[in-house]
Design an enzyme around this catalytic site. Structure first.
Site, PDB file in Angstrom:
ATOM      1  N   HIS A   1      -3.673 -11.652  -1.597  1.00 16.40           N
ATOM      2  CA  HIS A   1      -3.567 -12.223   0.065  1.00 16.40           C
ATOM      3  C   HIS A   1      -4.276 -13.445   0.600  1.00 16.40           C
ATOM      4  O   HIS A   1      -5.206 -13.893  -0.217  1.00 16.40           O
ATOM      5  CB  HIS A   1      -4.578 -11.017   0.805  1.00 16.40           C
ATOM      6  CG  HIS A   1      -3.611  -9.563   0.601  1.00 16.40           C
ATOM      7  ND1 HIS A   1      -3.910  -8.765  -0.643  1.00 16.40           N
ATOM      8  CD2 HIS A   1      -2.793  -8.935   1.403  1.00 16.40           C
ATOM      9  CE1 HIS A   1      -3.364  -7.654  -0.585  1.00 16.40           C
ATOM     10  NE2 HIS A   1      -2.524  -7.700   0.765  1.00 16.40           N
TER      11      HIS A   1
ATOM     12  N   ASN B   1      -0.558   3.027  10.801  1.00 13.85           N
ATOM     13  CA  ASN B   1      -1.509   3.250  11.810  1.00 13.85           C
ATOM     14  C   ASN B   1      -1.065   2.506  13.136  1.00 13.85           C
ATOM     15  O   ASN B   1       0.092   1.602  12.874  1.00 13.85           O
ATOM     16  CB  ASN B   1      -2.892   2.791  11.475  1.00 13.85           C
ATOM     17  CG  ASN B   1      -2.814   1.324  11.057  1.00 13.85           C
ATOM     18  OD1 ASN B   1      -2.340   0.915  10.075  1.00 13.85           O
ATOM     19  ND2 ASN B   1      -3.174   0.293  12.209  1.00 13.85           N
TER      20      ASN B   1
ATOM     21  N   HIS C   1      -9.629   1.102   6.574  1.00  9.95           N
ATOM     22  CA  HIS C   1      -8.707   0.915   5.418  1.00  9.95           C
ATOM     23  C   HIS C   1      -8.454   2.127   4.991  1.00  9.95           C
ATOM     24  O   HIS C   1      -7.247   2.561   4.333  1.00  9.95           O
ATOM     25  CB  HIS C   1      -9.468  -0.035   4.666  1.00  9.95           C
ATOM     26  CG  HIS C   1      -8.594  -0.259   3.212  1.00  9.95           C
ATOM     27  ND1 HIS C   1      -7.495  -0.826   3.258  1.00  9.95           N
ATOM     28  CD2 HIS C   1      -8.942  -0.214   1.831  1.00  9.95           C
ATOM     29  CE1 HIS C   1      -6.976  -1.079   2.215  1.00  9.95           C
ATOM     30  NE2 HIS C   1      -8.040  -0.498   1.115  1.00  9.95           N
TER      31      HIS C   1
ATOM     32  N   MET D   1      -1.050  -8.515   7.069  1.00 12.06           N
ATOM     33  CA  MET D   1      -1.867  -9.629   6.349  1.00 12.06           C
ATOM     34  C   MET D   1      -1.075 -10.030   5.240  1.00 12.06           C
ATOM     35  O   MET D   1      -1.673 -10.674   4.404  1.00 12.06           O
ATOM     36  CB  MET D   1      -3.191  -9.020   6.300  1.00 12.06           C
ATOM     37  CG  MET D   1      -3.923  -8.393   7.300  1.00 12.06           C
ATOM     38  SD  MET D   1      -5.592  -7.635   6.789  1.00 12.06           S
ATOM     39  CE  MET D   1      -6.031  -6.750   7.993  1.00 12.06           C
ATOM     40  N   SER D   2       0.201 -10.025   5.258  1.00 19.87           N
ATOM     41  CA  SER D   2       0.862 -10.405   4.156  1.00 19.87           C
ATOM     42  C   SER D   2       2.258 -10.815   4.550  1.00 19.87           C
ATOM     43  O   SER D   2       2.632 -10.933   5.563  1.00 19.87           O
ATOM     44  CB  SER D   2       0.926  -9.207   2.950  1.00 19.87           C
ATOM     45  OG  SER D   2       1.669  -8.202   3.215  1.00 19.87           O
TER      46      SER D   2
ATOM     47  N   SER E   1       0.735  -1.119   0.070  1.00 16.95           N
ATOM     48  CA  SER E   1       0.048   0.168   0.027  1.00 16.95           C
ATOM     49  C   SER E   1       0.855   1.178  -0.137  1.00 16.95           C
ATOM     50  O   SER E   1       1.775   1.281   0.828  1.00 16.95           O
ATOM     51  CB  SER E   1      -0.918  -0.077   1.139  1.00 16.95           C
ATOM     52  OG  SER E   1      -1.577  -0.976   1.137  1.00 16.95           O
TER      53      SER E   1
ATOM     54  N   HIS F   1      -5.332  -2.574  -5.238  1.00 12.49           N
ATOM     55  CA  HIS F   1      -4.378  -3.411  -5.850  1.00 12.49           C
ATOM     56  C   HIS F   1      -4.414  -3.696  -7.083  1.00 12.49           C
ATOM     57  O   HIS F   1      -5.335  -4.596  -7.730  1.00 12.49           O
ATOM     58  CB  HIS F   1      -4.262  -4.558  -4.714  1.00 12.49           C
ATOM     59  CG  HIS F   1      -4.013  -4.272  -3.499  1.00 12.49           C
ATOM     60  ND1 HIS F   1      -2.811  -4.685  -3.114  1.00 12.49           N
ATOM     61  CD2 HIS F   1      -4.940  -4.155  -2.407  1.00 12.49           C
ATOM     62  CE1 HIS F   1      -2.618  -4.354  -1.842  1.00 12.49           C
ATOM     63  NE2 HIS F   1      -3.947  -4.080  -1.305  1.00 12.49           N
TER      64      HIS F   1
ATOM     65  N   ALA G   1       2.054  -2.255   4.141  1.00 15.42           N
ATOM     66  CA  ALA G   1       1.658  -1.374   5.149  1.00 15.42           C
ATOM     67  C   ALA G   1       1.222  -2.199   6.225  1.00 15.42           C
ATOM     68  O   ALA G   1       0.702  -3.256   6.215  1.00 15.42           O
ATOM     69  CB  ALA G   1       0.339  -0.620   4.853  1.00 15.42           C
TER      70      ALA G   1
ATOM     71  N   TYR H   1      -6.142 -13.930   2.759  1.00 13.84           N
ATOM     72  CA  TYR H   1      -7.737 -13.607   3.275  1.00 13.84           C
ATOM     73  C   TYR H   1      -8.668 -13.331   2.012  1.00 13.84           C
ATOM     74  O   TYR H   1      -9.899 -13.506   2.250  1.00 13.84           O
ATOM     75  CB  TYR H   1      -7.883 -12.240   4.125  1.00 13.84           C
ATOM     76  CG  TYR H   1      -7.449 -10.831   3.400  1.00 13.84           C
ATOM     77  CD1 TYR H   1      -8.028 -10.517   2.195  1.00 13.84           C
ATOM     78  CD2 TYR H   1      -6.345 -10.376   3.907  1.00 13.84           C
ATOM     79  CE1 TYR H   1      -7.791  -9.180   1.814  1.00 13.84           C
ATOM     80  CE2 TYR H   1      -5.819  -9.332   3.236  1.00 13.84           C
ATOM     81  CZ  TYR H   1      -6.453  -8.805   2.059  1.00 13.84           C
ATOM     82  OH  TYR H   1      -6.195  -7.539   1.576  1.00 13.84           O
ATOM     83  N   GLU H   2      -8.229 -13.385   0.794  1.00 15.22           N
ATOM     84  CA  GLU H   2      -8.949 -13.333  -0.135  1.00 15.22           C
ATOM     85  C   GLU H   2      -9.446 -14.686  -0.790  1.00 15.22           C
ATOM     86  O   GLU H   2     -10.488 -14.952  -1.425  1.00 15.22           O
ATOM     87  CB  GLU H   2      -8.258 -12.772  -1.559  1.00 15.22           C
ATOM     88  CG  GLU H   2      -7.619 -11.392  -1.315  1.00 15.22           C
ATOM     89  CD  GLU H   2      -6.953 -10.945  -2.835  1.00 15.22           C
ATOM     90  OE1 GLU H   2      -7.491 -10.713  -3.572  1.00 15.22           O
ATOM     91  OE2 GLU H   2      -5.651 -10.876  -2.313  1.00 15.22           O
TER      92      GLU H   2
HETATM   93  N1  HPA Z   1      -3.357  -4.584  11.068  1.00 13.94           N
HETATM   94  C1  HPA Z   1      -3.362  -5.350  10.078  1.00 13.94           C
HETATM   95  N2  HPA Z   1      -2.793  -5.066   9.032  1.00 13.94           N
HETATM   96  C2  HPA Z   1      -2.748  -3.957   8.929  1.00 13.94           C
HETATM   97  C3  HPA Z   1      -2.735  -2.886   9.615  1.00 13.94           C
HETATM   98  C4  HPA Z   1      -3.176  -3.197  10.903  1.00 13.94           C
HETATM   99  O1  HPA Z   1      -3.418  -2.513  11.849  1.00 13.94           O
HETATM  100  N3  HPA Z   1      -2.416  -1.777   9.135  1.00 13.94           N
HETATM  101  C5  HPA Z   1      -2.186  -1.900   7.671  1.00 13.94           C
HETATM  102  N4  HPA Z   1      -2.110  -3.041   7.793  1.00 13.94           N
END
Ligand code: HPA
Length: 285
Positions: free
Chosen positions: A86, A238, A250, A214-215, A33, A64, A116, A88-89
């Site tokens: 990913h 974040n 997101h 998540m990756s 990201s 993406h 990210a 989760y997809e």
């Molecule tokens: N958690 C999981 N995946 C993320 C986050 C998060 O806070 N921020 C960006 N990707």
């Protein structure tokens, strides 16, 4: 004859595109990201849309885009993955890491991972960058489960140095040149797609993580198995859930990643430039 279905599928993908690959990449760069348009800054020498590759998993996440881009960055031949897949997809893990493996078949010897991530370490701030020192895969199946393909790597792969020491130093040097403070830490991958609960964030911290996402960790496992030299940088988009009063979205993740994207791009470009110059990173792995 090899009857491993994972290896066969990978080869089928490679066979379906190999004539279209304009050169042998040295670096495979996975754009996370904020870096989605990184390739726009370089003359494209070829692209392959994921749709064109027979049997290739096609990413569904908004923002993406799905294609490989071939270009030179600071004189170094690079294949970029614009849009990753990913877990989760809903794809099997062997499909999630298929693009990473495919870039190795194309010839890439270095894998540069970007993403990210949520900051779990309380001393981090949104907008920081974190050099990935090591990683934890948590509740995410290993991409190496199943019959092992000796063509890809050994059955019991050593993971004691997933992230290459010399490449880490190049990233530190690049950050120093830019006057950029760079954090260092352990990246933990959960499945997502929901962001973590505050209790899960405390779990991540107790496990020794500094950032959660998540990756990446699964890609690094598959890549290390195949003998890539690996480095990675997280953009801390974040602070993880429960660390501030704000609910997570997101949109916020994307906005912060976009805000610091110019710095992220410069950091990546400088590091790849150093790779080109570094004699000791002689792609000997
Ligand atoms: N958690 C999981 N995946 C993320 C986050 C998060 O806070 N921020 C960006 N990707």
């Amino acid at each position: 004859m090899n009857v491993n279905p994972v290896y066969e599928k990978l080869n089928r993908c490679y066979e379906s595109i190999k004539e279209k690959i304009p050169f042998v990449p040295e670096v495979a760069l996975i754009l996370g990201s904020g870096l989605g348009d990184y390739a726009d800054g370089f003359p494209q020498e070829g692209t392959i849309d994921y749709h064109e590759i027979e049997g290739f998993p096609v990413s569904t996440v908004q923002g993406h885009r799905g294609r490989f881009i071939f270009t030179h960055v600071a004189g170094v031949p690079v294949v970029m993955m614009q849009g990753r897949v990913h877990y989760y997809e809903g794809y099997p893990m062997s499909d999630v890491v298929l693009p990473t493996r495919l870039m190795r078949l194309m010839g890439a010897r270095i894998l540069f991972l970007t993403n990210a991530a949520g900051g779990v370490n309380a001393s981090f701030s949104a907008g920081d960058f974190m050099l990935i020192k090591d990683q934890i895969s948590c509740f995410v199946p290993s991409p190496l489960i199943g019959p092992n393909s000796e063509e890809l790597g050994p059955r019991f792969a050593d993971m004691s140095h997933i992230y290459d020491e010399e490449l880490k130093q190049l990233i530190r040097d690049s950050a120093a040149e830019m006057g950029l403070r760079i954090q260092e830490g352990v990246y933990l991958q959960l499945t997502g797609p929901a962001y973590e609960s505050p209790a899960e964030v405390r779990m991540c911290r107790a496990l020794g993580a500094d950032a959660v996402g998540m990756s990446t960790a699964c890609e690094a496992v598959a890549a290390n198995h195949m003998g890539y030299q690996i480095c990675g940088i997280s953009c801390i988009s974040n602070l993880a859930c429960g660390m501030t009063d704000q609910p997570l979205s997101h949109k916020e993740v994307q906005e912060t990643a976009d805000r610091v994207a110019p710095l992220f791009k410069e950091l990546v470009t400088r590091t790849i430039g150093k790779l080109g110059k570094q004699q000791s990173c002689n792609f000997s792995k």
